[in-house]
Design a protein around this motif. Structure first.
Motif, PDB file in Angstrom:
ATOM      1  N   ARG A  30       0.724  -1.121   0.009  1.00 33.64           N
ATOM      2  CA  ARG A  30       0.077  -0.031  -0.022  1.00 33.64           C
ATOM      3  C   ARG A  30       0.803   1.197  -0.099  1.00 33.64           C
ATOM      4  O   ARG A  30       0.495   2.123  -0.559  1.00 33.64           O
ATOM      5  CB  ARG A  30      -0.846   0.057   1.072  1.00 33.64           C
ATOM      6  N   PHE A  31       1.952   1.008   0.775  1.00 33.12           N
ATOM      7  CA  PHE A  31       2.936   2.352   0.924  1.00 33.12           C
ATOM      8  C   PHE A  31       3.541   2.652  -0.596  1.00 33.12           C
ATOM      9  O   PHE A  31       3.755   3.702  -1.181  1.00 33.12           O
ATOM     10  CB  PHE A  31       3.914   2.103   1.750  1.00 33.12           C
ATOM     11  N   GLN A  32       3.991   1.472  -1.040  1.00 30.61           N
ATOM     12  CA  GLN A  32       4.405   1.541  -2.410  1.00 30.61           C
ATOM     13  C   GLN A  32       3.442   2.058  -3.457  1.00 30.61           C
ATOM     14  O   GLN A  32       3.773   2.984  -4.359  1.00 30.61           O
ATOM     15  CB  GLN A  32       5.023   0.294  -2.999  1.00 30.61           C
ATOM     16  N   ALA A  33       2.098   1.785  -3.391  1.00 31.61           N
ATOM     17  CA  ALA A  33       1.277   2.102  -4.405  1.00 31.61           C
ATOM     18  C   ALA A  33       1.110   3.677  -4.411  1.00 31.61           C
ATOM     19  O   ALA A  33       0.766   4.507  -5.005  1.00 31.61           O
ATOM     20  CB  ALA A  33      -0.022   1.576  -4.229  1.00 31.61           C
ATOM     21  N   LEU A  38       4.858   1.098  -7.164  1.00 33.32           N
ATOM     22  CA  LEU A  38       4.339  -0.348  -7.234  1.00 33.32           C
ATOM     23  C   LEU A  38       4.440  -0.773  -8.321  1.00 33.32           C
ATOM     24  O   LEU A  38       3.935   0.052  -9.286  1.00 33.32           O
ATOM     25  CB  LEU A  38       2.835  -0.237  -6.498  1.00 33.32           C
ATOM     26  N   GLU A  39       5.137  -1.746  -8.892  1.00 25.75           N
ATOM     27  CA  GLU A  39       5.339  -2.449  -9.887  1.00 25.75           C
ATOM     28  C   GLU A  39       4.487  -3.518 -10.225  1.00 25.75           C
ATOM     29  O   GLU A  39       3.755  -3.808 -11.429  1.00 25.75           O
ATOM     30  CB  GLU A  39       6.803  -3.064 -10.300  1.00 25.75           C
ATOM     31  N   LYS A  40       4.105  -4.345  -9.176  1.00 24.60           N
ATOM     32  CA  LYS A  40       3.446  -5.852  -9.443  1.00 24.60           C
ATOM     33  C   LYS A  40       1.854  -5.356  -8.863  1.00 24.60           C
ATOM     34  O   LYS A  40       1.832  -5.720  -7.590  1.00 24.60           O
ATOM     35  CB  LYS A  40       4.209  -6.940  -8.713  1.00 24.60           C
ATOM     36  N   THR A  41       1.196  -4.601  -9.585  1.00 17.57           N
ATOM     37  CA  THR A  41      -0.231  -4.302  -8.864  1.00 17.57           C
ATOM     38  C   THR A  41      -0.880  -5.572  -8.432  1.00 17.57           C
ATOM     39  O   THR A  41      -1.814  -5.357  -7.498  1.00 17.57           O
ATOM     40  CB  THR A  41      -0.754  -3.460  -9.781  1.00 17.57           C
ATOM     41  N   HIS A  42      -0.834  -6.636  -9.163  1.00 18.20           N
ATOM     42  CA  HIS A  42      -1.755  -7.902  -8.886  1.00 18.20           C
ATOM     43  C   HIS A  42      -1.199  -8.594  -7.653  1.00 18.20           C
ATOM     44  O   HIS A  42      -2.108  -9.365  -6.974  1.00 18.20           O
ATOM     45  CB  HIS A  42      -1.493  -8.814 -10.077  1.00 18.20           C
ATOM     46  N   ARG A  43      -0.027  -8.092  -6.904  1.00 15.84           N
ATOM     47  CA  ARG A  43       0.332  -8.672  -5.697  1.00 15.84           C
ATOM     48  C   ARG A  43      -0.415  -8.227  -4.665  1.00 15.84           C
ATOM     49  O   ARG A  43      -0.820  -9.233  -3.601  1.00 15.84           O
ATOM     50  CB  ARG A  43       1.816  -8.406  -5.612  1.00 15.84           C
ATOM     51  N   VAL A  44      -1.184  -7.023  -4.649  1.00 20.28           N
ATOM     52  CA  VAL A  44      -1.902  -6.489  -3.834  1.00 20.28           C
ATOM     53  C   VAL A  44      -3.159  -7.306  -3.588  1.00 20.28           C
ATOM     54  O   VAL A  44      -3.535  -7.728  -2.298  1.00 20.28           O
ATOM     55  CB  VAL A  44      -2.522  -5.039  -4.078  1.00 20.28           C
TER      56      VAL A  44
END
Length: 65
Positions: A30-33, A38-44
């Motif tokens: 969430r902090f990276q987003a 955030l590069e791998k959005t699907h990881r969330v």
């Protein structure tokens, strides 16, 4: 993504540790987003579902005890 069969073999203490680890990862994602890193959005979504799996198993094991 964590397999449910792998999680079933863990003890409640191990599941609690896994839950803490996943929540820390979720916070970091969430902090990276928020900062645009955030590069791998699907990881969330994967982490959110893993948290739900671990929480469900933890409740299941506590109810059985």
């Amino acid at each position: 993504m964590t397999k449910i069969a792998d999680l079933r073999g863990l003890t409640p203490d191990q599941l609690s540790d896994e839950l803490i680890k996943l929540k820390k990862e979720q916070f970091n994602l969430r902090f990276q987003a928020a900062t645009g890193q955030l590069e791998k959005t699907h990881r969330v979504n994967e982490v959110r579902k893993d948290i739900a799996r671990v929480s469900s198993l933890l409740r299941e094991k506590q109810a059985a005890a």
